[in-house]
Design an enzyme around this catalytic site. Structure first.
Site, PDB file in Angstrom:
ATOM      1  CG  ASN A   9      -1.869   1.636   1.500  1.00 49.46           C
ATOM      2  OD1 ASN A   9      -1.391   2.527   0.676  1.00 49.46           O
ATOM      3  ND2 ASN A   9      -2.054   1.196   2.554  1.00 49.46           N
ATOM      4  CE  LYS A  11      -0.025   3.622   4.601  1.00 50.86           C
ATOM      5  NZ  LYS A  11      -0.320   3.308   6.224  1.00 50.86           N
ATOM      6  CG  HIS A 103      -5.943   1.810   4.696  1.00 51.53           C
ATOM      7  ND1 HIS A 103      -5.230   2.866   5.675  1.00 51.53           N
ATOM      8  CD2 HIS A 103      -5.243   1.102   5.019  1.00 51.53           C
ATOM      9  CE1 HIS A 103      -4.661   2.216   7.034  1.00 51.53           C
ATOM     10  NE2 HIS A 103      -4.063   1.132   6.255  1.00 51.53           N
ATOM     11  CD  GLU A 105      -2.898   5.408   6.435  1.00 49.02           C
ATOM     12  OE1 GLU A 105      -2.946   5.514   5.333  1.00 49.02           O
ATOM     13  OE2 GLU A 105      -2.292   4.723   7.302  1.00 49.02           O
ATOM     14  CD  GLU A 176      -3.378  -2.756   6.984  1.00 52.10           C
ATOM     15  OE1 GLU A 176      -2.317  -3.092   6.630  1.00 52.10           O
ATOM     16  OE2 GLU A 176      -4.163  -2.001   6.704  1.00 52.10           O
ATOM     17  N   GLY A 182       2.836   2.090  10.557  1.00 51.19           N
ATOM     18  CA  GLY A 182       3.293   3.355  11.069  1.00 51.19           C
ATOM     19  C   GLY A 182       4.154   3.712  11.966  1.00 51.19           C
ATOM     20  CB  SER A 221       4.838  -1.709  11.962  1.00 55.21           C
ATOM     21  OG  SER A 221       4.856  -0.651  11.841  1.00 55.21           O
TER      22      SER A 221
HETATM   23  P1  PGA Z   1       3.040   0.182   7.266  1.00 55.05           P
HETATM   24  O1  PGA Z   1       1.421   0.728   6.874  1.00 55.05           O
HETATM   25  O2  PGA Z   1       3.339  -1.006   7.433  1.00 55.05           O
HETATM   26  O3  PGA Z   1       3.942   1.541   7.419  1.00 55.05           O
HETATM   27  O4  PGA Z   1       2.647  -0.010   9.185  1.00 55.05           O
HETATM   28  C1  PGA Z   1       0.317  -0.596   6.647  1.00 55.05           C
HETATM   29  C2  PGA Z   1      -0.394  -0.388   6.232  1.00 55.05           C
HETATM   30  O5  PGA Z   1      -1.472   1.101   6.138  1.00 55.05           O
HETATM   31  O6  PGA Z   1      -1.274  -1.026   5.383  1.00 55.05           O
END
Ligand code: PGA
Length: 265
Positions: A9, A11, A103, A105, A176, A182, A221
């Protein structure tokens, strides 16, 4: 046996140059790791989800490579006066195979509700060319309050109530935990496995066949250094990768962890 999926992803990161370099670089590394000199079927699936402006280029770059392309979001509507939105038909026409839905976010920053996520999921099924990847997961406060299973169950129920369990026959679930996205803090393999097993058991109550077949990937992560222990868990079928999907070395390193697991089994 379920096929592993490693999904990146991106983003709101990337550029034209990155799109070309990342796809060709990852393809080269994973084919080498699988000792395949040319494009053949890998034993697992790789997906990249760039921002919308790069989808078309990503599809071109991944042609004849073992990498599929997906979008990060889609409208629940077919067409119409929805400024700024992108429809499933448009994504399919570009050659996208998957779309991320709900997601955290999007849920938190753009107020996407369970209902909207369920409508988008349902639209994917009607459309049938694009596989939905349903993202679910709890916040830190919810985990600390012991609500993880309730939150995940409610997010799943919102979709099941709309499309029924058969809607998961051709879908992916991404667990997730919001506190691990993140932040550099990964759920332990046991924490992740517990929630994945809970999700599968919940689906199993409605259809054993679909529960066994549905891929549940872990996100939060994931890095080359922790991918192998996550992916070794019984109910973890791959990963949804954010930060580590932006560089060839880390994304390919995660793919290679899958290759090793496949070779051992
Ligand atoms: P990350 O993000 O691997 O940077 O933690 C995962 C995601 O948001 O899908």
């Amino acid at each position: 046996m379920r096929r592993f999926l490693v999904a990146g992803n991106w983003k709101m990161h990337g550029s034209s140059e990155m799109t070309a370099d990342l796809i060709s670089g990852v393809a080269r590394r994973v084919l080498d790791a699988a000792r395949l000199s040319e494009q053949k079927e890998l034993g697992y699936d790789i997906l990249v989800c760039p921002s919308a402006p790069y989808l078309s280029q990503a599809v071109d770059c991944s042609e004849s490579q073992p990498i599929s392309v997906g979008a990060q979001n889609v409208s629940q509507f077919d067409s119409g006066a929805y400024t700024g939105e992108i429809s499933l038909s448009m994504l399919a026409e570009l050659g996208c195979k998957y779309v991320l839905l709900g997601h955290s976010e999007r849920r938190m920053l753009f107020n996407e509700s369970d209902k909207e996520v369920a409508e988008k999921f349902s639209a994917c099924l009607d459309h049938s060319l694009i596989v939905p990847i349903l993202c679910i997961g709890e916040t830190l406060a919810q985990r600390q309050a012991g609500q993880t299973e309730d939150v995940v169950a409610a997010q799943l129920d919102a979709v099941i109530d709309t499309v029924g369990i058969t809607g998961f026959a051709n879908a992916v679930i991404a667990y997730e935990p919001v506190w691990a996205i993140g932040t550099g803090e990964t759920a332990s393999p046991e924490q992740a496995q517990d929630v994945h097993a809970f999700i599968r058991a919940k689906l199993d109550g409605l259809s054993a066949e679909i529960a066994q077949a549905v891929r549940i990937v872990y996100g939060g992560s994931v890095k080359p250094s922790n991918a192998d222990e996550q992916f070794a868990q019984k109910d973890i079928d791959g990963g949804l990768i954010g930060g580590a999907s932006l560089q060839v070395s880390s994304f390919a390193g995660i793919c290679e962890a899958v290759q090793k697991i496949i070779e051992k089994t």
